[in-house]
Design a protein around this motif. Structure first.
Motif, PDB file in Angstrom:
ATOM      1  N   GLY A   1      28.967  54.539  26.941  1.00  9.68           N
ATOM      2  CA  GLY A   1      29.007  53.248  26.275  1.00  9.68           C
ATOM      3  C   GLY A   1      28.183  52.217  27.027  1.00  9.68           C
ATOM      4  N   THR A   2      28.102  51.023  26.484  1.00  9.74           N
ATOM      5  CA  THR A   2      27.345  49.934  27.088  1.00  9.74           C
ATOM      6  C   THR A   2      28.206  49.200  28.098  1.00  9.74           C
ATOM      7  OG1 THR A   2      26.054  49.642  25.063  1.00  9.74           O
ATOM      8  CG2 THR A   2      26.111  47.788  26.596  1.00  9.74           C
ATOM      9  N   VAL A   3      27.658  48.941  29.288  1.00 11.32           N
ATOM     10  CA  VAL A   3      28.407  48.202  30.309  1.00 11.32           C
ATOM     11  C   VAL A   3      28.706  46.800  29.788  1.00 11.32           C
ATOM     12  CG1 VAL A   3      28.399  47.312  32.657  1.00 11.32           C
ATOM     13  CG2 VAL A   3      27.350  49.527  32.164  1.00 11.32           C
ATOM     14  N   SER A   4      29.991  46.440  29.752  1.00  6.61           N
ATOM     15  CA  SER A   4      30.425  45.211  29.092  1.00  6.61           C
ATOM     16  C   SER A   4      31.201  44.266  29.995  1.00  6.61           C
ATOM     17  CB  SER A   4      31.293  45.558  27.874  1.00  6.61           C
ATOM     18  OG  SER A   4      32.365  46.419  28.249  1.00  6.61           O
ATOM     19  N   ALA A   5      31.573  44.701  31.203  1.00  7.74           N
ATOM     20  CA  ALA A   5      32.319  43.833  32.128  1.00  7.74           C
ATOM     21  C   ALA A   5      32.152  44.370  33.537  1.00  7.74           C
ATOM     22  CB  ALA A   5      33.797  43.782  31.762  1.00  7.74           C
ATOM     23  N   MET A   6      32.110  43.459  34.531  1.00  9.48           N
ATOM     24  CA  MET A   6      31.958  43.851  35.931  1.00  9.48           C
ATOM     25  C   MET A   6      32.810  42.961  36.820  1.00  9.48           C
ATOM     26  SD  MET A   6      27.891  44.675  36.425  1.00  9.48           S
ATOM     27  CE  MET A   6      27.328  43.091  35.834  1.00  9.48           C
ATOM     28  N   GLU A   7      33.166  43.497  37.989  1.00  9.32           N
ATOM     29  CA  GLU A   7      33.886  42.733  39.007  1.00  9.32           C
ATOM     30  C   GLU A   7      33.474  43.236  40.383  1.00  9.32           C
ATOM     31  OE1 GLU A   7      35.377  40.208  39.652  1.00  9.32           O
ATOM     32  OE2 GLU A   7      37.151  40.413  40.895  1.00  9.32           O
ATOM     33  N   SER A   8      33.134  42.301  41.288  1.00 10.89           N
ATOM     34  CA  SER A   8      32.800  42.632  42.668  1.00 10.89           C
ATOM     35  C   SER A   8      33.952  42.221  43.569  1.00 10.89           C
ATOM     36  CB  SER A   8      31.516  41.898  43.082  1.00 10.89           C
ATOM     37  OG  SER A   8      31.229  42.120  44.443  1.00 10.89           O
ATOM     38  N   SER A   9      34.377  43.123  44.445  1.00 10.40           N
ATOM     39  CA  SER A   9      35.562  42.890  45.263  1.00 10.40           C
ATOM     40  C   SER A   9      35.277  41.939  46.417  1.00 10.40           C
ATOM     41  CB  SER A   9      36.089  44.204  45.829  1.00 10.40           C
ATOM     42  OG  SER A   9      35.187  44.719  46.798  1.00 10.40           O
ATOM     43  N   THR A  10      36.313  41.212  46.821  1.00 11.83           N
ATOM     44  CA  THR A  10      36.237  40.360  48.005  1.00 11.83           C
ATOM     45  C   THR A  10      36.711  41.111  49.245  1.00 11.83           C
ATOM     46  OG1 THR A  10      36.601  38.395  46.654  1.00 11.83           O
ATOM     47  CG2 THR A  10      36.985  38.171  49.013  1.00 11.83           C
ATOM     48  N   PHE A  11      37.899  41.742  49.155  1.00  9.46           N
ATOM     49  CA  PHE A  11      38.440  42.510  50.273  1.00  9.46           C
ATOM     50  C   PHE A  11      39.222  43.704  49.754  1.00  9.46           C
ATOM     51  CE2 PHE A  11      41.776  43.658  53.256  1.00  9.46           C
ATOM     52  CZ  PHE A  11      41.042  43.840  54.415  1.00  9.46           C
ATOM     53  N   PRO A  12      38.922  44.913  50.187  1.00  8.74           N
ATOM     54  CA  PRO A  12      37.750  45.282  50.986  1.00  8.74           C
ATOM     55  C   PRO A  12      36.458  44.964  50.238  1.00  8.74           C
ATOM     56  CG  PRO A  12      39.341  47.087  50.888  1.00  8.74           C
ATOM     57  CD  PRO A  12      39.758  46.084  49.872  1.00  8.74           C
ATOM     58  N   ALA A  13      35.373  44.807  50.973  1.00  5.11           N
ATOM     59  CA  ALA A  13      34.110  44.375  50.393  1.00  5.11           C
ATOM     60  C   ALA A  13      33.379  45.508  49.678  1.00  5.11           C
ATOM     61  CB  ALA A  13      33.209  43.809  51.491  1.00  5.11           C
ATOM     62  N   HIS A  14      32.462  45.119  48.806  1.00  7.31           N
ATOM     63  CA  HIS A  14      31.456  45.999  48.209  1.00  7.31           C
ATOM     64  C   HIS A  14      32.056  47.119  47.360  1.00  7.31           C
ATOM     65  CE1 HIS A  14      28.840  43.732  50.731  1.00  7.31           C
ATOM     66  NE2 HIS A  14      29.256  44.294  51.848  1.00  7.31           N
ATOM     67  N   ILE A  15      33.096  46.782  46.590  1.00  7.85           N
ATOM     68  CA  ILE A  15      33.573  47.670  45.537  1.00  7.85           C
ATOM     69  C   ILE A  15      33.194  47.013  44.213  1.00  7.85           C
ATOM     70  CG2 ILE A  15      35.560  48.723  44.406  1.00  7.85           C
ATOM     71  CD1 ILE A  15      36.990  48.654  47.111  1.00  7.85           C
ATOM     72  N   LEU A  16      32.518  47.741  43.358  1.00  9.65           N
ATOM     73  CA  LEU A  16      32.118  47.227  42.058  1.00  9.65           C
ATOM     74  C   LEU A  16      32.885  47.980  40.981  1.00  9.65           C
ATOM     75  CD1 LEU A  16      30.117  45.275  40.599  1.00  9.65           C
ATOM     76  CD2 LEU A  16      28.646  47.279  40.292  1.00  9.65           C
TER      77      LEU A  16
END
Length: 250
Positions: A114-129
């Protein structure tokens, strides 16, 4: 009310962001056209430039992007079944109105159903998308900022095949995540406390009591963490709702 607002951008307003302690602004319009305004508090060094990636295809009419929560140089951009990553957005030349070709990389591992429709980048722990798609799939990329990025499909077996419209992670614990679906007639909000291994529907009384799930359409979800408690917000087609407890269907 006695101060004028400054207008920026044109077309149909889409995703936007204020970051770097208010000195940088992203704004976008239809089909993912995205601009950076930088040094907005310093007239002498202020500039604008277009930053969406050259060669990207399949963008939604209202197309998501998000900066890395721990490194404002990094930008993630949705395009069709993929996510593109820019390693340093501030190296894109100033005052350009064409698509950018500096520092962009199409993350081949991000290919989605499917088409990517939402994203979230983590604060802690870092660098989780975290990201979701138009077919109800939810994915997790660890080390999203680096060449060691690793993707996992974390779609819940109890999730509907709907449109993922919003993802938000607890800023103090990125294993706690909310996922919202915008469709009518389905369970709308799901929560995980273990990074996506298991999911619990937590729409509560936003859904119809008789089980038909004819509640409002979810548009946006958010954690608000304070020293004493956590409040969970749901922006919907009928207004803004909140709760301080997630207790499944209760």
């Amino acid at each position: 009310p006695d101060k004028d607002w400054l207008a920026w951008g044109s077309g149909d307003g889409s995703y936007c962001s204020i970051f770097n302690l208010g000195t940088s602004i992203y704004s976008s319009s239809q089909s993912g056209t995205t601009y950076l305004e930088n040094n907005v508090t310093d007239e002498a060094s202020y500039y604008w430039t277009r930053v969406d990636p050259e060669g990207a295809t399949g963008q939604l009419f209202i197309n998501p992007f998000i900066e890395d929560a721990n490194n404002s140089e990094i930008l993630y951009y949705a395009a069709g079944q993929y996510i593109w990553r820019n390693s340093n957005i501030f190296e894109i030349p100033k005052l350009q109105s064409n698509e950018a070709n500096i520092n962009w990389e199409k993350l081949e591992i991000s290919t989605a159903s499917g088409t990517v429709s939402a994203m979230e980048s983590s604060t802690f722990p870092a660098h989780i998308l975290y990201y979701g798609t138009s077919t109800g799939k939810v994915y997790k990329i660890e080390n999203s900022h680096s060449k060691w990025a690793k993707k996992n499909d974390i779609t819940g077996t109890n999730m509907p095949a709907g449109n993922v419209i919003s993802i938000d992670a607890n800023p103090l614990n990125a294993n706690e995540v909310l996922v919202g679906f915008s469709n009518y007639g389905i369970e709308s909000i799901f929560s995980t406390t273990d990074g996506g291994t298991t999911w619990t529907p937590v729409s509560g009384n936003l859904e119809e009591i008789n089980g038909e799930n004819n509640g409002p359409s979810i548009r946006s979800l958010a954690y608000m963490v304070s020293p004493t408690d956590t409040t969970y917000y749901a922006g919907t087609s009928t207004g803004l709702y909140s709760t301080t407890k997630l207790e499944g269907s209760s």
